[in-house]
Design a protein around this motif. Sequence first.
Motif, PDB file in Angstrom:
ATOM      1  N   ARG A 133       0.837  -1.204   0.000  1.00 48.50           N
ATOM      2  CA  ARG A 133       0.000   0.000   0.000  1.00 48.50           C
ATOM      3  C   ARG A 133       0.878   1.263   0.000  1.00 48.50           C
ATOM      4  O   ARG A 133       1.979   1.281   0.556  1.00 48.50           O
ATOM      5  CB  ARG A 133      -0.934  -0.002   1.200  1.00 48.50           C
ATOM      6  N   LYS A 134       0.368   2.301  -0.610  1.00 51.66           N
ATOM      7  CA  LYS A 134       1.098   3.567  -0.716  1.00 51.66           C
ATOM      8  C   LYS A 134       0.983   4.365   0.575  1.00 51.66           C
ATOM      9  O   LYS A 134      -0.088   4.501   1.160  1.00 51.66           O
ATOM     10  CB  LYS A 134       0.531   4.395  -1.872  1.00 51.66           C
ATOM     11  N   VAL A 135       2.134   4.875   1.028  1.00 52.58           N
ATOM     12  CA  VAL A 135       2.173   5.773   2.179  1.00 52.58           C
ATOM     13  C   VAL A 135       2.948   7.019   1.782  1.00 52.58           C
ATOM     14  O   VAL A 135       4.043   6.927   1.205  1.00 52.58           O
ATOM     15  CB  VAL A 135       2.833   5.113   3.407  1.00 52.58           C
ATOM     16  N   VAL A 136       2.395   8.178   2.085  1.00 51.08           N
ATOM     17  CA  VAL A 136       3.055   9.451   1.777  1.00 51.08           C
ATOM     18  C   VAL A 136       3.875   9.886   2.984  1.00 51.08           C
ATOM     19  O   VAL A 136       3.388   9.900   4.119  1.00 51.08           O
ATOM     20  CB  VAL A 136       2.016  10.537   1.442  1.00 51.08           C
ATOM     21  N   LEU A 137       5.144  10.241   2.728  1.00 52.81           N
ATOM     22  CA  LEU A 137       6.020  10.741   3.787  1.00 52.81           C
ATOM     23  C   LEU A 137       6.670  12.031   3.313  1.00 52.81           C
ATOM     24  O   LEU A 137       7.425  12.035   2.330  1.00 52.81           O
ATOM     25  CB  LEU A 137       7.091   9.708   4.145  1.00 52.81           C
ATOM     26  N   ALA A 138       6.359  13.135   3.976  1.00 53.07           N
ATOM     27  CA  ALA A 138       6.910  14.434   3.596  1.00 53.07           C
ATOM     28  C   ALA A 138       8.064  14.792   4.517  1.00 53.07           C
ATOM     29  O   ALA A 138       7.890  14.882   5.735  1.00 53.07           O
ATOM     30  CB  ALA A 138       5.821  15.501   3.672  1.00 53.07           C
ATOM     31  N   GLY A 139       9.247  14.976   3.948  1.00 54.68           N
ATOM     32  CA  GLY A 139      10.414  15.365   4.746  1.00 54.68           C
ATOM     33  C   GLY A 139      11.564  14.407   4.552  1.00 54.68           C
ATOM     34  O   GLY A 139      11.363  13.199   4.343  1.00 54.68           O
ATOM     35  N   GLY A 140      12.787  14.938   4.642  1.00 51.99           N
ATOM     36  CA  GLY A 140      13.974  14.100   4.436  1.00 51.99           C
ATOM     37  C   GLY A 140      14.894  14.058   5.635  1.00 51.99           C
ATOM     38  O   GLY A 140      16.084  13.775   5.487  1.00 51.99           O
ATOM     39  N   THR A 141      14.386  14.323   6.837  1.00 49.34           N
ATOM     40  CA  THR A 141      15.203  14.363   8.047  1.00 49.34           C
ATOM     41  C   THR A 141      15.456  12.964   8.599  1.00 49.34           C
ATOM     42  O   THR A 141      14.861  11.975   8.162  1.00 49.34           O
ATOM     43  CB  THR A 141      14.512  15.205   9.133  1.00 49.34           C
ATOM     44  N   ASP A 142      16.318  12.907   9.626  1.00 53.38           N
ATOM     45  CA  ASP A 142      16.585  11.629  10.296  1.00 53.38           C
ATOM     46  C   ASP A 142      15.322  11.091  10.967  1.00 53.38           C
ATOM     47  O   ASP A 142      15.075   9.875  10.965  1.00 53.38           O
ATOM     48  CB  ASP A 142      17.693  11.799  11.343  1.00 53.38           C
ATOM     49  N   ALA A 143      14.513  11.981  11.532  1.00 50.39           N
ATOM     50  CA  ALA A 143      13.267  11.545  12.161  1.00 50.39           C
ATOM     51  C   ALA A 143      12.325  10.927  11.133  1.00 50.39           C
ATOM     52  O   ALA A 143      11.666   9.914  11.392  1.00 50.39           O
ATOM     53  CB  ALA A 143      12.583  12.725  12.856  1.00 50.39           C
ATOM     54  N   ALA A 144      12.258  11.539   9.949  1.00 46.61           N
ATOM     55  CA  ALA A 144      11.427  10.989   8.884  1.00 46.61           C
ATOM     56  C   ALA A 144      11.988   9.666   8.383  1.00 46.61           C
ATOM     57  O   ALA A 144      11.235   8.760   8.006  1.00 46.61           O
ATOM     58  CB  ALA A 144      11.327  11.992   7.734  1.00 46.61           C
ATOM     59  N   ALA A 145      13.314   9.528   8.402  1.00 43.44           N
ATOM     60  CA  ALA A 145      13.953   8.285   7.944  1.00 43.44           C
ATOM     61  C   ALA A 145      13.530   7.110   8.825  1.00 43.44           C
ATOM     62  O   ALA A 145      13.285   6.005   8.330  1.00 43.44           O
ATOM     63  CB  ALA A 145      15.468   8.442   7.956  1.00 43.44           C
ATOM     64  N   TRP A 146      13.457   7.337  10.148  1.00 42.92           N
ATOM     65  CA  TRP A 146      13.041   6.266  11.050  1.00 42.92           C
ATOM     66  C   TRP A 146      11.615   5.817  10.745  1.00 42.92           C
ATOM     67  O   TRP A 146      11.304   4.633  10.709  1.00 42.92           O
ATOM     68  CB  TRP A 146      13.162   6.729  12.494  1.00 42.92           C
ATOM     69  N   LYS A 147      10.719   6.786  10.489  1.00 43.55           N
ATOM     70  CA  LYS A 147       9.345   6.442  10.147  1.00 43.55           C
ATOM     71  C   LYS A 147       9.302   5.698   8.811  1.00 43.55           C
ATOM     72  O   LYS A 147       8.540   4.742   8.639  1.00 43.55           O
ATOM     73  CB  LYS A 147       8.488   7.710  10.070  1.00 43.55           C
ATOM     74  N   ALA A 148      10.116   6.111   7.853  1.00 39.84           N
ATOM     75  CA  ALA A 148      10.141   5.450   6.550  1.00 39.84           C
ATOM     76  C   ALA A 148      10.586   4.002   6.688  1.00 39.84           C
ATOM     77  O   ALA A 148       9.995   3.087   6.079  1.00 39.84           O
ATOM     78  CB  ALA A 148      11.080   6.195   5.605  1.00 39.84           C
ATOM     79  N   GLU A 149      11.614   3.759   7.497  1.00 40.45           N
ATOM     80  CA  GLU A 149      12.101   2.391   7.692  1.00 40.45           C
ATOM     81  C   GLU A 149      11.035   1.516   8.344  1.00 40.45           C
ATOM     82  O   GLU A 149      10.835   0.357   7.965  1.00 40.45           O
ATOM     83  CB  GLU A 149      13.365   2.415   8.547  1.00 40.45           C
ATOM     84  N   LEU A 150      10.346   2.074   9.329  1.00 40.17           N
ATOM     85  CA  LEU A 150       9.298   1.340  10.034  1.00 40.17           C
ATOM     86  C   LEU A 150       8.137   0.995   9.096  1.00 40.17           C
ATOM     87  O   LEU A 150       7.646  -0.146   9.074  1.00 40.17           O
ATOM     88  CB  LEU A 150       8.796   2.196  11.204  1.00 40.17           C
ATOM     89  N   LEU A 151       7.712   1.963   8.295  1.00 38.99           N
ATOM     90  CA  LEU A 151       6.599   1.749   7.369  1.00 38.99           C
ATOM     91  C   LEU A 151       6.954   0.709   6.299  1.00 38.99           C
ATOM     92  O   LEU A 151       6.138  -0.167   5.980  1.00 38.99           O
ATOM     93  CB  LEU A 151       6.217   3.071   6.706  1.00 38.99           C
ATOM     94  N   ALA A 152       8.169   0.796   5.784  1.00 40.31           N
ATOM     95  CA  ALA A 152       8.591  -0.159   4.765  1.00 40.31           C
ATOM     96  C   ALA A 152       8.746  -1.560   5.346  1.00 40.31           C
ATOM     97  O   ALA A 152       8.466  -2.558   4.671  1.00 40.31           O
ATOM     98  CB  ALA A 152       9.900   0.301   4.125  1.00 40.31           C
TER      99      ALA A 152
END
Length: 375
Positions: free
Chosen positions: A35-54
Amino acid sequence: MRPRLHASAKTSRRRRSARVEALASLPLFFPLKGRKVVLAGGTDAAAWKAELLAAAGAEVHIFADSLDEMFATLLSAGSVKGSFVHHQRVWSADCFEGAALAIGDAVSDGEAQAFYCAARAAGVPVNVIDRPAFCEFQFGSIVNRSPVVIGISTNGVAPILGQAIRRRVETLLPISLRDWAALAGRVRGSVLATLSAGSERRRFWEGFTDLAFSSRCVPDTEDARAIDLLLDEAGAASSGRVTIVGAGPGDAEHLTLKAMRTLQSADVILFDDQVDDTVLELARREAKRMLVGRKGDPDCADKDIRDRMVLLARQGKHVVRLKSGDPVSCEDTRADLKRLGDAGIPASLVPGVSAAKQRFMDTQESPVRSRSMTG
């Protein structure tokens, strides 16, 4: 003749029934595979959320002009399950189309509100990192024994406490639990085909769970002999059983782990009026609770209670006789076991903490408390 327990049954209805206490939020487990998830931002905090979602299988669409070093490294390495798509631009209203979730990392309340309102307008659940006012859901601490996943939330009021709880839970769950859970998925079809619904299947899964928390290794997929034996054992167990459990001197904190597991497997619980409600709330929600032990009540005679245990066990029930304190040395417990043995009912005993032992433990702790309070 049926045992005379009518008066005590009326009394049990006056006790507070087991209900769900108030929840700060509803814990849900949300499938994201593909499923598609939108993530706005390229910070380290956003990176952690991206890893978790993936890791949950999502296709994470990242909208950011530039990425911090940690984020860039993550995208280069890829995900263990999902995938990343980097759009080298800031987010826009059209990016939410087809999205299951939206997560934003904003530098100001104005930016957070804009992202929040755009996601809401698109009908997509939204979370703005570290800005609770713009969050429709929260990320909790996670204990990962996938397919067993445990989420811990303090509703945003005490994140450090949530992390401490996670560490405590981590120590209680063996790493091998993930392998046993995966095996459960593989044998589930055989269990459904071999065992009848209800007590037979539940007995199998109770035995399976005991194995999962033991030190035994998971059987090889090719050699499921241990599982076959457990299936045979569960299928052959057509009669009920009785477990006499000591509830300890008071509240639920005095219960042993074995007592808690036994309450979770009960079909019927016959309890004394001295047993605290907090203990009963730890039992399996579907278990029938019956107040049978009340001092001075002629309708709660020991003989009648034993007859009731035999009757229920012969109906294939797992009966838990829950007594206050420690029933090991009680004369009536020995009489219970003899009556059950004479009737051919399998019975076992789970000791409890005695009131005397608890008083001793309290006196040993008091000096420590006094010293700590005086510095």
